[in-house]
Scaffold this motif. Structure first.
Motif, PDB file in Angstrom:
ATOM      1  N   THR A  16      -9.901  28.063  37.545  1.00 28.01           N
ATOM      2  CA  THR A  16      -8.436  27.982  37.462  1.00 28.01           C
ATOM      3  C   THR A  16      -7.805  29.355  37.603  1.00 28.01           C
ATOM      4  OG1 THR A  16      -8.893  26.294  35.813  1.00 28.01           O
ATOM      5  CG2 THR A  16      -6.606  26.904  36.141  1.00 28.01           C
ATOM      6  N   GLN A  17      -8.398  30.354  36.938  1.00 25.50           N
ATOM      7  CA  GLN A  17      -7.867  31.708  37.051  1.00 25.50           C
ATOM      8  C   GLN A  17      -7.951  32.197  38.488  1.00 25.50           C
ATOM      9  OE1 GLN A  17     -10.385  33.507  34.063  1.00 25.50           O
ATOM     10  NE2 GLN A  17      -8.662  33.802  32.667  1.00 25.50           N
ATOM     11  N   PHE A  20      -5.348  30.528  40.600  1.00 24.41           N
ATOM     12  CA  PHE A  20      -4.015  31.058  40.333  1.00 24.41           C
ATOM     13  C   PHE A  20      -3.821  32.418  41.007  1.00 24.41           C
ATOM     14  CE2 PHE A  20      -1.148  33.717  37.785  1.00 24.41           C
ATOM     15  CZ  PHE A  20       0.015  32.966  37.909  1.00 24.41           C
ATOM     16  N   LYS A  26      -1.665  34.832  48.008  1.00 24.10           N
ATOM     17  CA  LYS A  26      -1.270  34.238  49.297  1.00 24.10           C
ATOM     18  C   LYS A  26       0.246  34.267  49.473  1.00 24.10           C
ATOM     19  CE  LYS A  26      -5.213  31.081  49.603  1.00 24.10           C
ATOM     20  NZ  LYS A  26      -5.663  29.675  49.433  1.00 24.10           N
ATOM     21  N   ASP A  27       0.963  34.009  48.406  1.00 22.33           N
ATOM     22  CA  ASP A  27       2.425  34.020  48.500  1.00 22.33           C
ATOM     23  C   ASP A  27       2.980  35.441  48.511  1.00 22.33           C
ATOM     24  OD1 ASP A  27       2.521  31.260  48.569  1.00 22.33           O
ATOM     25  OD2 ASP A  27       2.681  31.068  46.394  1.00 22.33           O
ATOM     26  N   ILE A  30       2.785  37.238  51.962  1.00 22.61           N
ATOM     27  CA  ILE A  30       3.766  36.809  52.966  1.00 22.61           C
ATOM     28  C   ILE A  30       5.179  37.228  52.543  1.00 22.61           C
ATOM     29  CG2 ILE A  30       4.797  34.817  54.131  1.00 22.61           C
ATOM     30  CD1 ILE A  30       1.953  35.558  55.085  1.00 22.61           C
ATOM     31  N   GLN A  31       5.471  37.131  51.273  1.00 19.91           N
ATOM     32  CA  GLN A  31       6.819  37.515  50.833  1.00 19.91           C
ATOM     33  C   GLN A  31       7.097  38.994  51.111  1.00 19.91           C
ATOM     34  OE1 GLN A  31       7.622  37.273  46.609  1.00 19.91           O
ATOM     35  NE2 GLN A  31       9.813  36.994  46.931  1.00 19.91           N
ATOM     36  N   GLY A  33       5.321  41.060  53.457  1.00 20.30           N
ATOM     37  CA  GLY A  33       4.905  41.591  54.755  1.00 20.30           C
ATOM     38  C   GLY A  33       3.524  42.253  54.756  1.00 20.30           C
ATOM     39  N   THR A  55      -0.486  35.501  58.682  1.00 22.56           N
ATOM     40  CA  THR A  55      -1.286  35.198  57.500  1.00 22.56           C
ATOM     41  C   THR A  55      -1.459  36.485  56.703  1.00 22.56           C
ATOM     42  OG1 THR A  55      -3.379  34.236  56.736  1.00 22.56           O
ATOM     43  CG2 THR A  55      -3.474  35.553  58.739  1.00 22.56           C
ATOM     44  N   ASN A  56      -2.017  36.350  55.493  1.00 21.96           N
ATOM     45  CA  ASN A  56      -2.241  37.545  54.687  1.00 21.96           C
ATOM     46  C   ASN A  56      -3.232  38.487  55.359  1.00 21.96           C
ATOM     47  OD1 ASN A  56      -4.040  35.156  53.608  1.00 21.96           O
ATOM     48  ND2 ASN A  56      -5.202  37.027  53.220  1.00 21.96           N
ATOM     49  N   PRO A 180       2.814  38.632  33.667  1.00 19.40           N
ATOM     50  CA  PRO A 180       4.271  38.687  33.577  1.00 19.40           C
ATOM     51  C   PRO A 180       4.737  39.882  32.745  1.00 19.40           C
ATOM     52  CG  PRO A 180       3.382  36.865  32.268  1.00 19.40           C
ATOM     53  CD  PRO A 180       2.237  37.512  32.926  1.00 19.40           C
ATOM     54  N   PRO A 181       5.990  40.312  32.975  1.00 16.47           N
ATOM     55  CA  PRO A 181       6.475  41.514  32.298  1.00 16.47           C
ATOM     56  C   PRO A 181       6.416  41.373  30.773  1.00 16.47           C
ATOM     57  CG  PRO A 181       8.249  40.405  33.537  1.00 16.47           C
ATOM     58  CD  PRO A 181       6.982  39.732  33.891  1.00 16.47           C
ATOM     59  N   CYS A 183       3.927  40.997  28.878  1.00 20.14           N
ATOM     60  CA  CYS A 183       2.760  40.305  28.323  1.00 20.14           C
ATOM     61  C   CYS A 183       1.772  40.011  29.448  1.00 20.14           C
ATOM     62  CB  CYS A 183       3.234  39.009  27.654  1.00 20.14           C
ATOM     63  SG  CYS A 183       1.961  38.091  26.792  1.00 20.14           S
ATOM     64  N   MET A 185      -0.993  39.024  31.886  1.00 23.33           N
ATOM     65  CA  MET A 185      -2.153  38.135  31.721  1.00 23.33           C
ATOM     66  C   MET A 185      -2.526  37.470  33.034  1.00 23.33           C
ATOM     67  SD  MET A 185      -0.474  34.821  29.960  1.00 23.33           S
ATOM     68  CE  MET A 185      -0.009  33.781  31.351  1.00 23.33           C
ATOM     69  N   GLY A 455      -8.241  32.670  54.796  1.00 21.82           N
ATOM     70  CA  GLY A 455      -8.202  32.000  53.505  1.00 21.82           C
ATOM     71  C   GLY A 455      -9.554  31.870  52.831  1.00 21.82           C
TER      72      GLY A 455
ATOM     73  N   ILE B  30       8.633  38.031  59.439  1.00 21.32           N
ATOM     74  CA  ILE B  30       7.372  38.097  58.699  1.00 21.32           C
ATOM     75  C   ILE B  30       7.309  39.395  57.893  1.00 21.32           C
ATOM     76  CG2 ILE B  30       4.858  38.194  58.894  1.00 21.32           C
ATOM     77  CD1 ILE B  30       6.083  35.413  59.403  1.00 21.32           C
ATOM     78  N   GLN B  31       7.782  40.482  58.446  1.00 22.75           N
ATOM     79  CA  GLN B  31       7.731  41.739  57.702  1.00 22.75           C
ATOM     80  C   GLN B  31       8.552  41.666  56.419  1.00 22.75           C
ATOM     81  OE1 GLN B  31       9.405  45.205  59.650  1.00 22.75           O
ATOM     82  NE2 GLN B  31       8.124  46.608  58.468  1.00 22.75           N
ATOM     83  N   GLY B  33       9.568  38.670  54.751  1.00 24.58           N
ATOM     84  CA  GLY B  33       9.457  37.451  53.942  1.00 24.58           C
ATOM     85  C   GLY B  33      10.521  36.400  54.225  1.00 24.58           C
ATOM     86  N   ARG B  37       6.233  28.088  55.080  1.00 25.96           N
ATOM     87  CA  ARG B  37       4.913  27.590  55.458  1.00 25.96           C
ATOM     88  C   ARG B  37       5.095  26.635  56.633  1.00 25.96           C
ATOM     89  NH1 ARG B  37       1.278  31.073  53.498  1.00 25.96           N
ATOM     90  NH2 ARG B  37       1.549  31.445  51.277  1.00 25.96           N
ATOM     91  N   LYS B  50      -6.992  26.440  53.872  1.00 30.10           N
ATOM     92  CA  LYS B  50      -6.737  27.224  52.667  1.00 30.10           C
ATOM     93  C   LYS B  50      -5.253  27.535  52.494  1.00 30.10           C
ATOM     94  CE  LYS B  50     -11.164  27.497  51.923  1.00 30.10           C
ATOM     95  NZ  LYS B  50     -11.810  26.938  50.723  1.00 30.10           N
ATOM     96  N   VAL B  52      -2.903  29.351  54.147  1.00 33.21           N
ATOM     97  CA  VAL B  52      -2.496  30.752  54.179  1.00 33.21           C
ATOM     98  C   VAL B  52      -1.465  31.056  55.272  1.00 33.21           C
ATOM     99  CG1 VAL B  52      -4.560  31.741  53.125  1.00 33.21           C
ATOM    100  CG2 VAL B  52      -4.528  31.311  55.591  1.00 33.21           C
ATOM    101  N   PHE B 243       9.252  30.666  49.765  1.00 35.87           N
ATOM    102  CA  PHE B 243       9.670  32.070  49.768  1.00 35.87           C
ATOM    103  C   PHE B 243      11.146  32.222  49.395  1.00 35.87           C
ATOM    104  CE2 PHE B 243       6.012  31.584  52.556  1.00 35.87           C
ATOM    105  CZ  PHE B 243       5.115  32.321  51.816  1.00 35.87           C
ATOM    106  N   HIS B 289      -4.046  29.136  33.811  1.00 35.92           N
ATOM    107  CA  HIS B 289      -4.881  30.279  34.136  1.00 35.92           C
ATOM    108  C   HIS B 289      -5.062  31.213  32.964  1.00 35.92           C
ATOM    109  CE1 HIS B 289      -0.724  31.472  34.867  1.00 35.92           C
ATOM    110  NE2 HIS B 289      -1.091  32.687  34.607  1.00 35.92           N
TER     111      HIS B 289
END
Lengths: 515, 515
Positions: A16-17, A20, A26-27, A30-31, A33, A55-56, A180-181, A183, A185, A455, B30-31, B33, B37, B50, B52, B243, B289
């Protein structure tokens, strides 16, 4: 120096980790670049006919541990290295003597040298050269050594890449570490990670500032009436690593307010010209999308023309010659490109013979030069007189070595037990093309997990390679106008793979946590 | 007001110019964001196993002209609209009377209303509601009218999207308009474009600040010992428009330092809980997670649960009820979601009958209320007594109308000549589900070129729809804690298409140049 993280690093992830983290990465890529265009072997052109998919970039999930003294030393040496290579590229006689040895065995070096000779014959009009360099190191920690030391793998004088994407990886790992800010984890807690951040990575700022310094040093437009000035990126067709390059042009445009254009190798002669009536030979750029406006190129930044495959016909050699003879500041010039060949590194590292370092760095004190020399890995040519032949042909000693071609770009190294057979498969007159280098023994325990661009996820033992970026603008009379260190690249590859190259998918972009 | 650009806008492009613009836009998106998808109808899951791959959001090549007085008026009305809808959602009796008319014909509204009733029965514990609203308008310029006016298309009270991507489109068009620096020529010269820029688009700042205001207003943690606080985004599975959402969470994390988590609809009940022993009903989030850390949710931001298809089983209704009864501030609550249904807009716009606006906006002066009323397009219910039936069933008058369902989300409108046949295909007891609205007659000359997410390029006559974002945080006792306007969305679709929805590929994200 803190303790090197043991085999408990990186912390194990539950399924799960890991899911995540992968989904977040992956996000994030792309967000922000941190992207590449997908390989045509995975996404054929027929699927993505309009070439819009991305893709990444291949990235590691965790930042990698790196010894702080080695990082600091690599940074401290960069402006010295910049100066060294500027001095080499400015010493045509010294460089020429080495090239003479290679031109009968290496077509590529021979062709480059001929371009330089032709332009020299006509006379260079631009005394300035720009270097955007990257010095690559590995950590050398053979069993029983006192501590890790820094060994140079290679020094890149042309198309030194990944400054743009590397700084994004540092940002990504920084964000994951602090998220997250309040804390954090996102990663499982681990003594080596808690509260840590990768060092600042100003690669984009440094490389762009180098290009901007050249642009400014070019001076006013040479034709009358004057033309608007620009920087020209010369790039490969269908470049998958384009977002790395665009990080530099974005900053040149938004911060330095400098127009930047891109032209692919095959269109250099079509889109640029040197007016025959103007003895100062300005390089004029004519954008295909706005044919009514002519531009004058101050600086040519090569992200192509570095490998033999970039020269598909005589026309490409003509294009390179055309750029070299123009008034544009070349990044790099032919001499600067040639100064990055493996043979030069081997000559510099040669323990016997003349003290080249002290000659090229006559302004630097001997302690600095000694520290620079400490970053050299033992390397040898394969001439009949040196130790190289013996070390390469004996399987027992070959096992600790790598055989590298003179050429830039990687991808052709011969490793360990393959060396003797490989050498014996050719005439020993061709051995001059190769340099034998002692393999750097990097720490064995390092592990990481990698997200590839398709991926796929790979975990295992890894080897890291740290690059330090530097820029230098110099006049061939020896004056240095700009000399800066700044920014870094960490590339991580699986230990079972002996060959690198992030864009090819074998290795991944990483960042570092100092210890 | 300057002249509306004539049919010479946008300037024609040569093939080379268009290719340059498209290639620049493909890389810029893309650069930065400005991405989505890819649709599984284009890239099947088997190809991108996957998940991506990404591609550009559908965007226009040119920004679209928009009359400045209409833009200013839309902005000026936003905080009034925020207040109006907060007042409606706080008046359960008034809202309930309208809902009673719908619950026997609209299952979805009926189910939402039941959720509210159930929670009301138990008693709400959270008096605060957060609205992230978007009011959508078109320019109404029927032949012979004095000038363009603003007509509201709909008011969105749930999952108001595209704030994140819309501000990026404004940045992209701004950059194209000013590029290269000092000598712009990425677009061909045109009097309507030269020196112009889209207005600032602070959509991300505004929407994030709204969520941050709710987070702060929640107050301290309710359990003992206290838990760390977070905002929870409830999202659809396999969201292609992720995004857009991440632009808000990135700002919440980096600027407001607020932890943000995402949970898909189907996992709400699994990942969140309300401790049975705590009468203040805090909503506890347990990240899969990091199962050792519990979090308390201050604010639930719904980017799901807005359409009937988001409720696949009773479990999803249970999940919505669970969120509604918790102490978390819901964005939106059920009442706030219901206040956005078309029937409410029709009742407000009803020229005869009670003056609802003056009642809900008793603090506002009559001139402001009159201006708000001016933004309403004529609309009618289909009750036996009003004019609606007559207008809808007569093909001549139907030709100037659209029939809209009560439901949010779009995609089910019936246009013009299809209306009489459509209505006659059902029993007139079901007609209550629909509202008849006069079609807005937008300027006919507008043209643009669109780059779709699969890379296809379309040119032609277009219709634009301007959305203005606003946020309001209020207490059901009538106190308003935060009321802001800020940011906008321009969506452009082909004139031949009667139905919108950028994510579906039929319409594109755009920006505006005011005239």
């Amino acid at each position: 120096m803190a303790e090197c993280p043991d085999s408990s690093y990186p912390p194990p992830l539950t399924l799960t980790q890991e899911q995540f983290l992968l989904s977040t990465i992956k996000d994030w890529t792309i967000q922000n670049g941190l992207a590449v265009r997908p390989s045509p072997t995975w996404i054929p052109e027929a699927v993505d006919q309009k070439a819009v998919l991305a893709t990444n970039a291949p990235v590691t999930i965790f930042p990698s541990p790196f010894p702080k003294p080695c990082f600091d030393e690599a940074r401290a040496m960069q402006d010295v290295y910049n100066e060294l290579y500027a001095a080499i590229a400015s010493n045509e006689e010294w460089l020429g003597n080495i090239m003479e040895e290679l031109i009968d065995v290496d077509d590529f070096i021979s062709s480059l040298w001929k371009v330089h000779q032709a332009v020299k014959q006509e006379g260079y009009v631009q005394p300035l050269s720009l270097g955007l360099f990257r010095s690559d190191y590995m950590i050398h920690a053979p069993p029983g050594s006192a501590g890790p030391s820094l060994k140079q793998v290679e020094f890149n004088t042309i198309s030194s890449s990944f400054g743009g994407l590397s700084s994004l990886v540092a940002s990504m790992h920084t964000e994951l570490l602090s998220s997250p800010p309040g804390c954090p984890m996102t990663y499982p807690s681990h003594p080596f990670l808690d509260g840590k951040r990768p060092p600042q990575n100003p690669a984009v700022e440094t490389l762009s500032a180098g290009l901007a310094a050249a642009h400014a040093a070019y001076g006013p437009s040479k034709p009358k009436p004057p033309l608007p000035l620009c920087i020209l990126f010369v790039v490969q067709e269908k470049e998958r690593n384009i977002f790395d390059q665009l990080a530099l042009s974005r900053r040149l445009i938004s911060v330095h307010k400098i127009p930047v254009f891109r032209v692919v190798t095959s269109e250099v002669l079509e889109r640029t010209s040197i007016p025959s009536g103007n003895p100062s030979r300005p390089l004029i750029y004519l954008p295909s999308h706005s044919p009514s406006t002519l531009w004058e190129v101050t600086t040519v930044y090569l992200r192509s023309f570095y490998a033999p495959t970039d020269y598909k016909s005589q026309r490409d050699w003509d294009a390179r010659t055309h750029l070299e003879r123009s008034a544009a500041i070349n990044c790099p010039t032919i001499l600067s490109q040639l100064s990055g060949c493996k043979k030069i590194q081997q000559v510099l590292a040669e323990p016997a013979g003349p003290d080249h370092l002290s000659r090229f760095l006559s302004n630097r004190d001997s302690a600095i030069i000694a520290r620079l020399r400490d970053t050299f890995a033992p390397q040898h040519d394969l001439s009949p007189v040196g130790r190289g032949r013996e070390l390469a042909l004996n399987p027992e000693t070959a096992a600790y070595h790598v055989l590298k071609p003179q050429r830039e770009g990687g991808g052709n190294n011969i490793y360990r037990s393959s060396i003797p057979t490989f050498l014996r498969s050719m005439s020993d007159t061709e051995w001059k093309r190769w340099v034998l280098m002692e393999l750097i023994q990097s720490p064995a325990a390092a592990r990481n997990t990698v997200l590839r661009s398709d991926g796929q996820v790979l975990s295992g033992h890894v080897i890291g390679e740290l690059g330090i970026f530097g820029t230098i603008l110099w006049n061939r009379d020896g004056t240095i106008l700009h000399n800066k260190e700044g920014g870094w690249l960490m590339r991580t590859k699986g230990r079972e793979s002996d060959e690198g190259g992030v864009a090819a998918g074998f290795s991944s972009l990483d960042s570092i946590i100092l210890y």
